[in-house]
Scaffold this motif. Structure first.
Motif, short mmCIF file in Angstrom:
data_model
loop_
_atom_site.label_atom_id
_atom_site.label_comp_id
_atom_site.label_asym_id
_atom_site.label_seq_id
_atom_site.Cartn_x
_atom_site.Cartn_y
_atom_site.Cartn_z
N PRO A 28 0.84 -1.20 0.00
CA PRO A 28 0.00 0.00 0.00
C PRO A 28 0.87 1.25 0.00
N PRO A 29 0.35 2.35 -0.53
CA PRO A 29 1.14 3.58 -0.49
C PRO A 29 1.32 4.01 0.96
N PRO A 30 2.48 4.54 1.31
CA PRO A 30 2.70 4.94 2.70
C PRO A 30 1.77 6.10 3.09
N THR A 31 0.99 5.87 4.13
CA THR A 31 0.06 6.90 4.61
C THR A 31 0.18 7.02 6.12
N ILE A 32 -0.29 8.15 6.63
CA ILE A 32 -0.42 8.33 8.07
C ILE A 32 -1.79 8.92 8.33
N VAL A 33 -2.22 8.85 9.57
CA VAL A 33 -3.50 9.41 9.97
C VAL A 33 -3.21 10.65 10.83
N VAL A 34 -3.85 11.76 10.47
CA VAL A 34 -3.64 13.01 11.20
C VAL A 34 -4.97 13.50 11.78
N THR A 35 -4.89 14.25 12.85
CA THR A 35 -6.08 14.82 13.48
C THR A 35 -6.56 16.01 12.67
N ALA A 36 -7.81 15.94 12.22
CA ALA A 36 -8.39 17.05 11.48
C ALA A 36 -9.24 17.93 12.40
N SER B 188 -14.07 13.39 17.43
CA SER B 188 -12.86 13.67 16.64
C SER B 188 -13.01 13.14 15.22
N LEU B 189 -12.25 13.77 14.36
CA LEU B 189 -12.17 13.37 12.97
C LEU B 189 -10.69 13.25 12.63
N PHE B 190 -10.32 12.09 12.11
CA PHE B 190 -8.96 11.86 11.65
C PHE B 190 -9.00 11.63 10.15
N VAL B 191 -7.96 12.05 9.45
CA VAL B 191 -7.91 11.91 8.00
C VAL B 191 -6.63 11.19 7.60
N ARG B 192 -6.77 10.22 6.72
CA ARG B 192 -5.61 9.50 6.19
C ARG B 192 -5.02 10.34 5.05
N VAL B 193 -3.73 10.61 5.12
CA VAL B 193 -3.06 11.40 4.08
C VAL B 193 -1.80 10.66 3.63
N ARG B 194 -1.42 10.92 2.40
CA ARG B 194 -0.16 10.34 1.90
C ARG B 194 1.00 10.94 2.68
N LEU B 195 1.94 10.11 2.98
CA LEU B 195 3.08 10.52 3.77
C LEU B 195 3.83 11.68 3.14
N GLU B 196 4.03 11.64 1.83
CA GLU B 196 4.81 12.70 1.18
C GLU B 196 4.11 14.05 1.19
N SER B 197 2.79 14.06 1.43
CA SER B 197 2.08 15.34 1.43
C SER B 197 2.31 16.13 2.73
N VAL C 67 9.92 7.42 8.99
CA VAL C 67 8.62 6.88 9.38
C VAL C 67 8.38 5.53 8.72
N GLU C 68 8.73 5.39 7.45
CA GLU C 68 8.57 4.11 6.75
C GLU C 68 9.39 3.02 7.43
N ASP D 198 10.25 2.96 10.60
CA ASP D 198 9.58 2.66 11.87
C ASP D 198 8.37 1.75 11.65
N MET D 199 7.62 2.01 10.57
CA MET D 199 6.44 1.19 10.28
C MET D 199 6.85 -0.26 9.97
N LYS D 200 7.95 -0.45 9.26
CA LYS D 200 8.43 -1.79 8.95
C LYS D 200 8.83 -2.51 10.23
N LYS D 201 9.49 -1.81 11.16
CA LYS D 201 9.90 -2.40 12.43
C LYS D 201 8.69 -2.83 13.25
N GLU D 202 7.62 -2.01 13.24
CA GLU D 202 6.41 -2.32 13.99
C GLU D 202 5.75 -3.60 13.50
N LYS D 203 5.81 -3.85 12.18
CA LYS D 203 5.19 -5.04 11.61
C LYS D 203 5.94 -6.31 11.95
N GLN D 204 7.21 -6.18 12.31
CA GLN D 204 8.03 -7.38 12.59
C GLN D 204 7.79 -7.89 13.96
#
Length: 118
Positions: free
Chosen positions: A32-40, A90-99, A109-110, A112-118
């Protein structure tokens, strides 16, 4: 976990749209494209004083997901449920990491995300 589940579904949809079958097990699907969730938006209504040394329960509810938007509500209440100290929506929005990040931050961050999955 919501981030990973939705990301996997999006990747599977894209693969099927591009003519790739994808097994659905996540092993043969494109990443999947790298995304994060931010507080809107976060709104808190304070209902009663919460005194130092008090004990309380926080109840968090997933109210729904619509596309990139994820809605939650929460209640901070006394252990017996008689007193509500605060309520939140609350409302959170998924955004592309590069944005939202530069290349160096994104790479960190990418990793860190790989380490979390292991």
């Amino acid at each position: 976990w919501a981030h990973e589940c939705l990301g996997d579904r999006i990747a599977l949809r894209r693969a099927r749209k591009n003519g790739k079958s994808g097994s659905g097990d996540g092993q043969n699907d494109p990443p999947p494209p790298p995304t994060i969730v931010v507080t809107a938006n976060l709104a808190v209504d304070f209902r009663a004083p919460f005194r130092e040394g008090s004990e309380a329960v926080v109840r968090v509810y997933h109210d729904g997901t619509e596309g990139r938007k994820i809605y939650f509500s929460a209640v901070l209440e006394s252990l017996d449920g008689r007193v509500v100290f605060a309520e939140a929506k609350s409302l959170f929005v998924r955004v592309r990491l590069e944005s939202v990040m530069g290349k160096k931050e994104k790479k960190g961050v990418e990793e860190d995300m790989k380490k979390e999955k292991q």
